[in-house]
Write an enzyme that holds these catalytic residues in place. Structure first.
Site, PDB file in Angstrom:
ATOM      1  N   GLU A  51     -10.124  12.275  10.942  1.00 44.18           N
ATOM      2  CA  GLU A  51      -9.459  11.084  11.492  1.00 44.18           C
ATOM      3  C   GLU A  51      -8.718  11.357  12.803  1.00 44.18           C
ATOM      4  OE1 GLU A  51      -7.044   9.070   8.608  1.00 44.18           O
ATOM      5  OE2 GLU A  51      -6.512   7.476  10.004  1.00 44.18           O
ATOM      6  N   LYS A 108       0.852  -1.201   0.000  1.00 41.89           N
ATOM      7  CA  LYS A 108       0.000   0.000   0.000  1.00 41.89           C
ATOM      8  C   LYS A 108       0.881   1.242   0.000  1.00 41.89           C
ATOM      9  CE  LYS A 108      -3.522   2.557   2.435  1.00 41.89           C
ATOM     10  NZ  LYS A 108      -4.580   2.647   3.420  1.00 41.89           N
TER      11      LYS A 108
HETATM   12  C1  LIG Z   1      -4.549  10.772   3.015  1.00 39.68           C
HETATM   13  C2  LIG Z   1      -5.799  11.216   3.143  1.00 39.68           C
HETATM   14  O1  LIG Z   1      -6.832  10.440   3.614  1.00 39.68           O
HETATM   15  C3  LIG Z   1      -6.583   9.215   4.268  1.00 39.68           C
HETATM   16  C4  LIG Z   1      -7.639   9.086   5.288  1.00 39.68           C
HETATM   17  C5  LIG Z   1      -8.877   8.557   4.985  1.00 39.68           C
HETATM   18  C6  LIG Z   1      -9.058   7.870   3.789  1.00 39.68           C
HETATM   19  C7  LIG Z   1      -8.032   7.668   2.934  1.00 39.68           C
HETATM   20  C8  LIG Z   1      -8.233   6.926   1.650  1.00 39.68           C
HETATM   21  O2  LIG Z   1      -9.311   6.322   1.476  1.00 39.68           O
HETATM   22  O3  LIG Z   1      -7.372   6.956   0.788  1.00 39.68           O
HETATM   23  C9  LIG Z   1      -6.636   8.090   3.243  1.00 39.68           C
HETATM   24  O4  LIG Z   1      -5.951   6.968   3.700  1.00 39.68           O
HETATM   25  C10 LIG Z   1      -6.170  12.586   2.793  1.00 39.68           C
HETATM   26  O5  LIG Z   1      -7.312  12.988   3.017  1.00 39.68           O
HETATM   27  O6  LIG Z   1      -5.280  13.330   2.290  1.00 39.68           O
END
Ligand SMILES: C=C(O[C@H]1C=CC=C(C(=O)O)[C@@H]1O)C(=O)O
Length: 408
Positions: A208, A151
């Site tokens: 978050e 990832k």
């Molecule tokens: C890295 C980010 O989101 C993270 C947090 C929630 C969902 C995310 C996603 O689905 O990609 C990311 O991991 C951002 O908002 O810049």
């Protein structure tokens, strides 16, 4: 908004006004759905060149609290941010004055949403350009196909030049009003600059929670796996349902949960972990979300140390961390700074709250740089990730009254 002045040996008080109204461009503000923490002035700036590792941060916190007590504070706190790149120093300081009060209620938030924000754009540019971002996603997918990583979180920026200095207080009001379930924050990057100097701050409205620690209890709320919301209610609901069963997104989410459990296990005597994620919403997106609670073996461990132990999670970096970090550095050609780091506060009992620094922007005088990233796993589609990051940029753009700017 009710507010109670905390006994902190403060030199300046403003408890007659609610914290969101009292907020000024050089203050620290951290507003969750329950509380608002407002801090003013800088008593001690950590000013360290040492990396933001758990050991270094623990030692720094101890020194800061000792110094603050010697300077007459009976109940000091530390506020600040961890950078994305933990080989860089954290930005931490002890404010002169702070207070914590109830968060705005629904009616107060509705009033905040109506705050006028006057921002005229003279120039704006996506960096990298959409095609460059899609190519970056393809390179990340190639690294995964080679089996080096499973990832990678790849981000991009939107640079804005305003025709006048950005006025932070109304912008923060809008952010707080529009994001009732998230963590809205404003961190001054030069908290001891003189009055009248141009604003220099890191601001955002993150959905978050990296970690919250209260006594022996610890709470984390990782998010990963997203889909943009839709104006049409039926379509919007259908998207949430799709996300809940999307194998690609469930895998993207699980990578984060596994890493967080591994990091937290040594600190906890017990943990409660739901069987699977739930779906939560922000103003612009649906996310897979898991709330994990734990009982700490040692109640003295600080929220700052816990944050540093987990950071950077695969929600902002990737997995395995070192390899993902190397790929991010090779593909992204800008410095993330505090984006993808953590913003929060910690008191001398270790209690505190740190949110993951996403849906955010650096503001310096007339210049604003917005950031957004997306978690990539095998099966991710470059165009969908472009749209997802474009939607993530909208949290800040909407608060700035710049809905018309193109993000894809
Ligand atoms: C890295 C980010 O989101 C993270 C947090 C929630 C969902 C995310 C996603 O689905 O990609 C990311 O991991 C951002 O908002 O810049």
């Amino acid at each position: 908004m009710s507010s109670a002045l905390v006994d902190d040996g403060a030199t300046e008080t403003c408890d007659a006004i609610d914290p969101v109204t009292a907020y000024r461009a050089r203050d620290f503000l951290f507003c969750s759905s329950h509380h608002t923490l407002h801090a003013r002035g800088c008593l001690i700036n950590a000013q360290s060149n040492r990396p933001a590792s758990p050991d270094v941060l623990d030692a720094q916190a101890t020194t800061l609290f000792e110094k603050a007590r010697r300077r007459g504070q009976s109940n000091p706190i530390i506020v600040g941010a961890l950078p994305f790149d933990v080989s860089q120093p954290a930005h931490l300081y002890v404010p002169e004055y702070w207070r914590r009060s109830a968060a705005p209620d629904a009616a107060e938030r509705q009033a905040l949403v109506r705050t006028p924000v006057a921002l005229t754009v003279s120039e704006s540019a996506l960096y990298p350009r959409p095609q460059g971002y899609r190519e970056g996603v393809k390179r990340a997918l190639q690294a995964m196909a080679e089996g080096r990583v499973d990832k990678i979180v790849l981000s991009r920026t939107l640079e804005i030049n305003a025709s006048t200095r950005v006025d932070l207080p109304p912008l923060m009001k809008r952010l707080i009003g529009v994001n009732p379930h998230g963590y809205s924050f404003a961190l001054p990057l030069t908290p001891d600059q003189p009055d009248g100097a141009p604003p220099h701050a890191f601001i955002g409205a993150s959905p978050e929670l990296l970690v919250k620690k209260e006594g022996t209890r610890v709470v984390v709320n990782p998010l990963a796996g997203s889909i943009p919301r839709h104006r049409d209610t039926a379509e919007d609901q259908q998207r949430a349902e799709e996300l809940a069963v999307s194998e690609k997104d469930l895998h993207e989410h699980k990578v984060v949960i596994d890493a967080i459990l591994e990091a937290l296990t040594p600190y906890c005597s017990s943990m409660t972990v739901p069987e699977g994620p739930s779906v939560i919403s922000t103003d612009t997106l649906w996310h897979l979300s898991t709330t994990i609670t734990g009982e700490l073996r040692d109640p003295a461990v600080s929220s700052l140390a816990l944050a540093a132990a987990m950071h950077p999670t695969p929600a902002v970096c990737g997995h395995p961390r070192r390899e993902a970090y190397r790929d991010i550095n090779a593909i992204e050609s800008f410095h993330r700074g505090h984006f993808g780091g953590a913003v929060g506060w910690c008191d001398s009992d270790g209690n505190g709250e740190w949110s993951v620094a996403i849906r955010c922007a650096d503001v310096h005088d007339t210049h604003v740089r917005l950031y957004a990233g997306a978690g990539l796993v095998p099966g991710s589609d470059p165009q969908k990730e472009l749209i997802e990051t474009g939607t993530k940029l909208r949290t800040m753009l909407n608060a700035m009254g710049l809905e018309h700017l193109d993000t894809v």
